[in-house]
Design an enzyme around this catalytic site. Structure first.
Site, PDB file in Angstrom:
ATOM      1  N   GLY A  49      -4.712   2.324  27.824  1.00  0.00           N
ATOM      2  CA  GLY A  49      -4.670   3.777  27.936  1.00  0.00           C
ATOM      3  C   GLY A  49      -5.935   4.480  27.498  1.00  0.00           C
ATOM      4  N   ASP A  51      -9.618   5.882  27.717  1.00  0.00           N
ATOM      5  CA  ASP A  51     -10.469   6.295  28.837  1.00  0.00           C
ATOM      6  C   ASP A  51     -11.882   5.741  28.698  1.00  0.00           C
ATOM      7  OD1 ASP A  51      -8.390   7.760  30.015  1.00  0.00           O
ATOM      8  OD2 ASP A  51      -8.802   9.479  28.729  1.00  0.00           O
ATOM      9  N   ASP A  78     -23.996   4.965  30.525  1.00  0.00           N
ATOM     10  CA  ASP A  78     -24.233   4.101  29.360  1.00  0.00           C
ATOM     11  C   ASP A  78     -25.420   4.566  28.521  1.00  0.00           C
ATOM     12  OD1 ASP A  78     -26.310   3.387  31.016  1.00  0.00           O
ATOM     13  OD2 ASP A  78     -25.924   1.236  30.978  1.00  0.00           O
ATOM     14  N   ASP A 164     -33.025   0.766  30.626  1.00  0.00           N
ATOM     15  CA  ASP A 164     -32.588  -0.146  31.691  1.00  0.00           C
ATOM     16  C   ASP A 164     -33.713  -0.243  32.715  1.00  0.00           C
ATOM     17  OD1 ASP A 164     -30.281  -0.040  30.289  1.00  0.00           O
ATOM     18  OD2 ASP A 164     -29.009   0.665  31.917  1.00  0.00           O
ATOM     19  N   ASP A 196     -33.890  -4.502  27.337  1.00  0.00           N
ATOM     20  CA  ASP A 196     -32.641  -4.673  28.096  1.00  0.00           C
ATOM     21  C   ASP A 196     -32.352  -6.149  28.348  1.00  0.00           C
ATOM     22  OD1 ASP A 196     -30.623  -4.629  30.020  1.00  0.00           O
ATOM     23  OD2 ASP A 196     -31.816  -3.616  31.547  1.00  0.00           O
ATOM     24  N   HIS A 368     -30.998  -4.407  36.775  1.00  0.00           N
ATOM     25  CA  HIS A 368     -31.562  -4.909  35.523  1.00  0.00           C
ATOM     26  C   HIS A 368     -32.472  -6.115  35.773  1.00  0.00           C
ATOM     27  CE1 HIS A 368     -28.718  -2.386  33.250  1.00  0.00           C
ATOM     28  NE2 HIS A 368     -27.877  -2.678  34.233  1.00  0.00           N
ATOM     29  N   HIS A 390     -28.844  -4.184  24.472  1.00  0.00           N
ATOM     30  CA  HIS A 390     -28.103  -3.919  25.710  1.00  0.00           C
ATOM     31  C   HIS A 390     -27.589  -5.207  26.349  1.00  0.00           C
ATOM     32  CE1 HIS A 390     -26.422  -2.283  29.193  1.00  0.00           C
ATOM     33  NE2 HIS A 390     -27.410  -1.537  29.661  1.00  0.00           N
TER      34      HIS A 390
END
EC number: 3.1.-.-
Length: 555
Positions: A49, A51, A78, A164, A196, A368, A390
């Site tokens: 449940g 989000d 993100d 990224d 990254d 990426h 990351h």
């Protein structure tokens, strides 16, 4: 002009390590704090449940007077998704490129609980000066334009955050990497690199977007009927490719999904998404065109298209449903946790009569950098110290090994968890203390009000259901007035379990009568006795442990 001498430098990940998404990294130079990205993460299956998940801001709240800037690398969720929640706690100026700031402003505006206008647009030539720090930028290639790497210049060398990125020699305008700027940063001296790690396990290089563009155009040329494209809303390069392919095959485009509409509106208004004015048509005009002249681009809630496709196959989507002859083109690569759902969705699409296309397995589709690209960045920047970020833990380890392979000693590579402090002092970097770091769960309008106990209850309800006991009693007369009545939801079907219900009623009646005779009667003890004894009885009879909820009223 040389920078003032820094006595102590700290690097603290508050998110983005041991996980995919939720990027947030803190760089402290003496008494100044700089926050790099403020991202969210979409929940795993066990977070029932929930989000979205954002970092816990406790450390930044406690030191909010020292936070000098929030600096954003790009406009994906993100990197900017947690910004509205952060600005509720910490009021610091926000810096980012034109598109990133436009998306961030929209995100803050939609949240409504915070009013904030201290945004600043930067570009690759910008220099932001603070007391002991200069902040500069370099362009990077990602699936959204206006992506940048961030350089925190200090007297001891630069702290570089890659954001990224990938390297693409054929990148189009707005997506190119500034290789010369990266090389210049490396020549000036890099103390530490935060890079990254998303594709650190993938050998070779990531496929060029020019190859992916050819793949998309070929798919459009061979498609008959409507083309329904499933993509992530914020993947602007993929949107551009789909729009270009639609124009080339003389198809009109219909946008389905509020988030996608928002991204298209913002990117096109800034000329980051290029198309003819009449290419996109309103949904209500779609019926004016034959099926083979229509492209439908859809995304689901928060840009996730797979669940939305499932609704289409079942005929439950509010706007578009799959029909025989449709071509469904899935341009997103699922995360490991979504691979099973993707397979089921493709099966459902075939059952609905659609032709299904996915990205070619010959291409490695990602925004990426793969291993060769990661090594190139390391070689260009030549950092003294390296902190992979990351990525999940195995990705961080893979990236650390790549750093060792290009000559960075193991002692200079720090694979750290959330809240661990990497500290540079007296000419040496080491892992120091830990600050508080964790997850804040967002459920509807609730921020952080769902914790482990609530999640445990949700898990119990999802596994064995709930068994409610309702009874009315008179403590003065020491007897039951009505009940006990048993209500089952998700545990057993009452009409087929009459014997079990009757035995449960008898057991509860005995427990209540025994407690009523006790001279030291306590409501809490009565409820606990019902839960404990009924739980044992139900497990013996069914091998299930439903949540037991006694509701006891007194007259």
């Amino acid at each position: 002009m040389p920078l003032k001498k820094a006595k102590q430098i700290k690097i603290i990940p508050l998110g983005g390590v041991d996980e995919s998404g939720k990027n947030m990294y803190v760089v402290e130079v003496d008494d100044e704090i700089f926050v790099l990205d403020a991202g969210l993460m979409f929940p795993e299956d066990e977070l029932l449940g929930i989000d979205v998940v954002i970092p816990d801001f406790k450390y930044l709240e406690e030191n909010k007077d020292r936070v000098k800037a929030i600096i954003l690398s790009h406009g994906h969720e993100d990197a900017i998704g947690a910004l509205p929640y952060l600005l509720q706690k910490v009021k610091a100026p926000v810096y980012g490129t034109e598109l990133t700031i436009a998306l961030a402003k929209n995100s803050v505006k939609e949240y409504r609980k915070v009013r904030f206008k201290n945004f600043h647009v930067i570009d690759e030539d910008s220099v932001i000066k603070f007391n002991k720090v200069n902040v500069q930028f370099f362009r990077t290639t990602h699936t959204i334009p206006d992506s940048v790497g961030i350089v925190i210049g200090t007297s001891e060398g630069s702290i570089v955050y890659s954001g990224d990125f990938k390297f693409d020699q054929s990148a189009k305008e707005g997506y190119e990497t500034s290789l010369s700027a990266i090389a210049d940063v490396g020549e000036a001296g890099v103390l530490a690199l935060l890079s990254d790690s998303s594709e650190a396990e993938h050998p070779g290089t990531t496929s060029s977007d020019s190859e992916i563009e050819q793949e998309v155009r070929h798919a459009f040329r061979t498609a008959e009927g409507r083309i329904i494209v499933a993509c992530v809303a914020s993947n602007v390069i993929r949107l551009q490719q789909v729009l270009d392919a639609s124009a080339a095959t003389k198809r009109k485009v219909v946008i389905v999904g509020k988030e996608l509409e928002r991204v298209v509106e913002i990117t096109s208004s800034l000329d980051k998404l290029k198309m003819d004015d009449d290419l996109i048509i309103p949904f209500k005009e779609m019926k004016k065109y034959p099926d083979d002249e229509i492209t439908i681009i859809e995304t689901g809630n928060l840009g996730e298209p797979i669940q939305s496709l499932q609704l289409m196959t079942k005929g439950n989507h509010p706007k578009v449903n799959i029909k025989a002859g449709d071509t469904v083109y899935i341009t997103t690569t699922p995360s490991p946790s979504l691979e099973t759902m993707m397979a089921k969705t493709i099966d459902m699409l075939y059952r609905a009569g659609a032709r299904v296309l996915t990205m070619s397995r010959d291409l490695f589709v990602s925004g990426h950098a793969s291993q060769d690209d990661l090594k190139l960045l390391l070689n260009l920047l030549k950092p003294t110290y390296f902190v992979p970020v990351h990525g999940e833990y195995r990705m961080l380890i893979a990236h650390a090994k790549l750093a060792n392979s290009v000559g960075i000693p193991k002692s200079n590579v720090f694979v750290v968890g959330k809240g661990e402090v990497v500290e540079y002092k007296a000419g040496r970097m080491s892992v120091g203390n830990r600050v508080y770091a964790g997850n804040t769960l967002i459920d509807g309008l609730g921020v952080g009000d769902v914790g482990n106990i609530v999640l445990r209850d949700r898990k119990l309800l999802s596994e064995d259901g709930i068994f409610i006991v309702v009874v009315t009693l008179s403590r003065r007369h020491k007897k039951i007035i009505s009940g006990p009545e048993m209500i089952s939801r998700g545990f057993v079907y009452v009409r087929e379990s009459e014997r079990l219900i009757e035995d449960s009623q008898k057991l509860v009646s005995k427990i209540i009568e025994k407690n009523l005779q006790d001279s030291e009667f306590e409501w809490s003890k009565l409820k606990q006795d019902i839960r404990d004894q009924l739980n044992r009885f139900l497990f013996e009879q069914t091998k299930r442990r439903p949540m037991i909820l006694p509701i006891i009223m007194e007259v």
